[in-house]
Write a protein that holds these residues in place. Structure first.
Motif, PDB file in Angstrom:
ATOM      1  N   GLU A  27       0.517  -0.935  -0.075  1.00 27.51           N
ATOM      2  CA  GLU A  27       0.262   0.250   0.041  1.00 27.51           C
ATOM      3  C   GLU A  27       0.860   1.068   0.011  1.00 27.51           C
ATOM      4  OE1 GLU A  27      -2.284  -3.033   0.970  1.00 27.51           O
ATOM      5  OE2 GLU A  27      -0.755  -2.765   2.262  1.00 27.51           O
ATOM      6  N   THR A  32      -4.069   7.296   9.602  1.00 27.07           N
ATOM      7  CA  THR A  32      -5.370   6.659   8.127  1.00 27.07           C
ATOM      8  C   THR A  32      -5.646   6.500   8.637  1.00 27.07           C
ATOM      9  OG1 THR A  32      -4.424   8.353   6.921  1.00 27.07           O
ATOM     10  CG2 THR A  32      -6.344   7.416   6.350  1.00 27.07           C
ATOM     11  N   ILE A  86      -9.882   5.574  10.297  1.00 28.20           N
ATOM     12  CA  ILE A  86     -11.033   4.555  10.006  1.00 28.20           C
ATOM     13  C   ILE A  86     -12.102   4.141  10.769  1.00 28.20           C
ATOM     14  CG2 ILE A  86     -11.466   3.323   7.754  1.00 28.20           C
ATOM     15  CD1 ILE A  86      -9.233   5.024   6.005  1.00 28.20           C
ATOM     16  N   THR A 107     -16.192   2.989  11.723  1.00 27.90           N
ATOM     17  CA  THR A 107     -16.050   1.586  11.130  1.00 27.90           C
ATOM     18  C   THR A 107     -16.414   0.129  11.194  1.00 27.90           C
ATOM     19  OG1 THR A 107     -16.576   0.947   8.482  1.00 27.90           O
ATOM     20  CG2 THR A 107     -14.140   1.212  10.047  1.00 27.90           C
ATOM     21  N   LYS A 166     -11.440  -2.095   0.583  1.00 29.32           N
ATOM     22  CA  LYS A 166     -11.594  -1.285   1.186  1.00 29.32           C
ATOM     23  C   LYS A 166     -11.179   0.298   2.361  1.00 29.32           C
ATOM     24  CE  LYS A 166     -16.488  -2.804   0.106  1.00 29.32           C
ATOM     25  NZ  LYS A 166     -18.116  -3.701   0.404  1.00 29.32           N
ATOM     26  N   VAL A 167     -11.043  -0.195   2.935  1.00 32.35           N
ATOM     27  CA  VAL A 167      -9.893   0.489   4.303  1.00 32.35           C
ATOM     28  C   VAL A 167      -8.694   1.306   3.541  1.00 32.35           C
ATOM     29  CG1 VAL A 167      -9.238   0.611   6.948  1.00 32.35           C
ATOM     30  CG2 VAL A 167     -11.410  -0.438   5.893  1.00 32.35           C
ATOM     31  N   GLN A 202      -7.936   3.745   1.549  1.00 30.83           N
ATOM     32  CA  GLN A 202      -8.244   5.685   1.776  1.00 30.83           C
ATOM     33  C   GLN A 202      -6.549   6.034   2.899  1.00 30.83           C
ATOM     34  OE1 GLN A 202     -11.745   6.275   4.491  1.00 30.83           O
ATOM     35  NE2 GLN A 202     -12.042   3.860   3.502  1.00 30.83           N
ATOM     36  N   ALA A 203      -6.101   4.226   3.198  1.00 24.60           N
ATOM     37  CA  ALA A 203      -4.846   5.106   3.500  1.00 24.60           C
ATOM     38  C   ALA A 203      -3.889   5.501   2.867  1.00 24.60           C
ATOM     39  CB  ALA A 203      -4.582   4.128   5.020  1.00 24.60           C
ATOM     40  N   THR A 204      -3.962   4.471   1.747  1.00 26.47           N
ATOM     41  CA  THR A 204      -3.049   4.786   0.326  1.00 26.47           C
ATOM     42  C   THR A 204      -2.522   6.515  -0.213  1.00 26.47           C
ATOM     43  OG1 THR A 204      -2.845   2.064   0.761  1.00 26.47           O
ATOM     44  CG2 THR A 204      -1.697   3.862  -1.710  1.00 26.47           C
ATOM     45  N   GLU A 205      -4.199   6.203   0.177  1.00 23.63           N
ATOM     46  CA  GLU A 205      -4.490   7.903  -0.625  1.00 23.63           C
ATOM     47  C   GLU A 205      -3.748   9.155  -0.050  1.00 23.63           C
ATOM     48  OE1 GLU A 205      -5.045  10.282  -3.461  1.00 23.63           O
ATOM     49  OE2 GLU A 205      -5.319   8.262  -3.684  1.00 23.63           O
ATOM     50  N   SER A 206      -3.684   8.797   1.443  1.00 23.94           N
ATOM     51  CA  SER A 206      -2.617   9.691   2.106  1.00 23.94           C
ATOM     52  C   SER A 206      -1.407   9.731   2.120  1.00 23.94           C
ATOM     53  CB  SER A 206      -2.725   9.473   3.499  1.00 23.94           C
ATOM     54  OG  SER A 206      -2.674   8.311   4.470  1.00 23.94           O
TER      55      SER A 206
END
Length: 273
Positions: free
Chosen positions: A26, A235, A239, A243, A250-251, A254-258
């Motif tokens: 990731e 991140t 999350i 959740t 799916k989780v 979002q951390a990868t995008e950060s």
């Protein structure tokens, strides 16, 4: 283009290249996505502990396939290699660049072990990085100072033939409790007296204005590690507090995008210097 040639070319133009540590698929993909979106080259780094965690072959294959998939100009580098044996293993595995870190050894021993690595790396056409001076590692005292000395740096580079030298000019690994004050006059003096490419370790938390000035005065390779694993984990923690999702597919994105957003910010410092 070989990494040593790339860095020499960048140094001649007073610009730099970002070197990012990755810890899993990731973080690797987050870094590659940032480089692709900005059309920037990237050095991807592994420490011995990350190699132990991921597996040497797995990590190398992930980098090679990732660079091709994302269309990024990049190189694989061993960060803080602690022995000739780990360096040799990485050379055999196809690393483009290796660091032998003898900075905590006596000066003459640092020269000896670095010369040995330079000799071994020659037939692989691999870049070799070493370190001279005291750049505090995680858990070590940041109050202790041991700046790289110009005369020692000159002797070290001439006797070892090393391609790149990480210098101690006021940074440390990990986060800072107060803003660092880089020794720019010292950096300029080192740059004026040695031929090796200069490397800055411990860039996490160094203000952008100081990074830009350091690059303008001779720093080429800028290492980034702590901020990457920090933002990935922070991140995820945020999350997971909100959740019940159990599908990591799916989780994790979002951390990868950060990571991508962080690395893009750092790449812009290289790009716009």
């Amino acid at each position: 283009m070989k990494l040593k040639e790339k860095m020499q070319w960048l140094t001649s133009r007073n610009t730099g290249i970002l070197a990012t540590n990755f810890y899993n698929l990731e973080t690797l993909h987050g870094e590659l996505k940032a480089a692709r979106e900005l059309g920037q080259p990237l050095i991807l780094q592994l420490t011995s502990s990350s190699i132990d965690y991921m597996g040497l072959g797995t990590a190398v294959n992930a980098v090679r396939s990732g660079l091709e998939e994302y269309g990024v100009e990049g190189w694989l580098h061993l960060d803080h290699g602690g022995s000739v044996e780990i360096v040799q293993a990485c050379l055999d595995a196809g690393f483009d660049s290796v660091m032998i870190d003898g900075s905590e050894l006596p000066f003459e021993e640092n020269i000896r072990i670095t010369k040995e690595v330079v000799k071994r790396a020659a037939s692989y056409h691999a870049n070799v990085e070493a370190e001279l001076g005291y750049v505090a590692k995680l858990g070590q005292s940041v109050t202790h100072t041991g700046f790289t000395q110009v005369a020692e740096a000159k002797t070290f580079v001439e006797e070892t033939g090393v391609d790149a030298l990480a210098v101690a000019i006021g940074t440390s690994h990990g986060f800072y409790k107060e803003e660092p004050a880089l020794q720019f006059d010292l950096l300029a003096d080192i740059h004026a007296h040695i031929d090796a490419v200069l490397v800055l370790h411990g860039s996490s938390g160094v203000p952008e204005v100081q990074l830009r000035k350091a690059i303008s005065l001779g720093i080429c390779k800028v290492n980034l590690a702590t901020e990457i694993k920090n933002i990935f984990m922070k991140t995820l923690q945020t999350i997971l507090r909100d959740t019940q999702e159990i599908d990591l597919r799916k989780v994790f994105p979002q951390a990868t995008e950060s990571v991508t957003l962080l690395v893009k910010e750092k790449l812009l410092v290289m790009q716009n210097n």
